[in-house]
Design an enzyme around this catalytic site. Structure first.
Site, short mmCIF file in Angstrom:
data_model
loop_
_atom_site.label_atom_id
_atom_site.label_comp_id
_atom_site.label_asym_id
_atom_site.label_seq_id
_atom_site.Cartn_x
_atom_site.Cartn_y
_atom_site.Cartn_z
N TYR A 31 -10.76 34.82 -22.30
CA TYR A 31 -11.69 35.86 -21.83
C TYR A 31 -13.03 35.22 -21.44
O TYR A 31 -13.61 35.54 -20.40
CB TYR A 31 -11.89 36.91 -22.92
CG TYR A 31 -12.97 37.91 -22.63
CD1 TYR A 31 -12.80 38.88 -21.65
CD2 TYR A 31 -14.17 37.87 -23.33
CE1 TYR A 31 -13.80 39.80 -21.37
CE2 TYR A 31 -15.18 38.78 -23.06
CZ TYR A 31 -14.98 39.74 -22.08
OH TYR A 31 -15.98 40.64 -21.81
N GLU A 53 -16.00 48.30 -23.88
CA GLU A 53 -17.23 48.00 -24.63
C GLU A 53 -17.60 49.18 -25.52
O GLU A 53 -18.07 48.99 -26.65
CB GLU A 53 -18.38 47.68 -23.67
CG GLU A 53 -18.24 46.37 -22.91
CD GLU A 53 -18.42 45.13 -23.78
OE1 GLU A 53 -18.81 45.27 -24.96
OE2 GLU A 53 -18.17 44.03 -23.27
N TRP A 61 -14.73 42.07 -30.87
CA TRP A 61 -14.20 42.03 -29.52
C TRP A 61 -12.77 41.49 -29.54
O TRP A 61 -11.94 41.89 -28.71
CB TRP A 61 -15.10 41.20 -28.62
CG TRP A 61 -14.70 41.27 -27.18
CD1 TRP A 61 -14.25 40.24 -26.39
CD2 TRP A 61 -14.67 42.43 -26.34
NE1 TRP A 61 -13.96 40.70 -25.13
CE2 TRP A 61 -14.20 42.04 -25.07
CE3 TRP A 61 -15.00 43.78 -26.56
CZ2 TRP A 61 -14.05 42.94 -24.02
CZ3 TRP A 61 -14.85 44.68 -25.51
CH2 TRP A 61 -14.37 44.25 -24.26
#
Length: 200
Positions: A31, A53, A61
């Site tokens: 990522y 988000e 995350w």
């Protein structure tokens, strides 16, 4: 669950990617390498990134990345035109889906935010064009002597974007979430000096 995603372990990266740790998370590293800070201009992908988000609030995350495929399936590719039309049956379906983050407030916000995303596109030509009014290109970058301590959590620009989105009816778009979003989609470039993605 073990995830085997190929990446080059010899490259220097931002600290948060975890690539230099004893047990790097390949999803986090890839990522970082392929998405974070890279300019994104597709309205559907931008909506997905904002939605993720928002779902990430209070979670890691890494957790979101591991659930990303399930999120995409559950939200039908995050097409805002589709998501905006979700009804109570869809809400119940999402709340029953153990493969995503089952938070009623976040689910409701994502459905409402999809309608807001469409309204932005109608007003500005695209949501991407709207974002450019708030974060005009080119993206700001860190200086050569910057450290992790120099990366902000919010900025005046993220405060303005957050306030304007909330004025338009968006939810789960506080300034911290918004700044994480703009970092993610390359509206700012917070790769650190020493990272192979850094552009001085």
């Amino acid at each position: 669950m073990s995830v085997n995603v190929p990446y080059d372990p010899t490259l220097s990266r931002c600290w948060w990617s975890g690539s230099s740790g004893k047990r790097p998370d390949p999803l986090m590293v890839v990522y970082h390498d392929d998405e974070w800070g890279m300019p994104c201009h597709d309205d559907v992908e931008l909506f997905e990134r904002l939605a993720l988000e928002s779902f990430q609030a209070g979670l890691s995350w890494s957790t979101i990345l591991r659930k990303r495929a399930a999120f995409r399936a559950a939200f039908q590719g995050f097409d805002p035109a589709v998501v905006a039309a979700f009804d109570d049956a869809d809400r119940d379906r999402l709340m029953a889906d153990a493969s995503i983050v089952r938070n009623r407030a976040k689910i409701d916000a994502t459905i409402g935010n999809a309608a807001g995303w469409l309204a932005l596109a109608a007003e500005f030509g695209s949501a991407d064009a709207y974002l450019a009014t708030m974060f005009p290109p080119p993206p700001t970058r860190l200086t050569l002597d910057a450290t992790a301590a120099d990366i902000p959590v919010t900025t005046d620009a993220s405060d303005r974007l957050s306030a304007d989105l909330r004025r338009r009816g968006f939810r789960f778009v506080g300034s911290t979430i918004v700044y994480s979003f703009v970092q993610s989609v390359g509206l700012v470039d917070d790769h650190l000096p020493g990272c192979f993605r850094y552009v001085g």
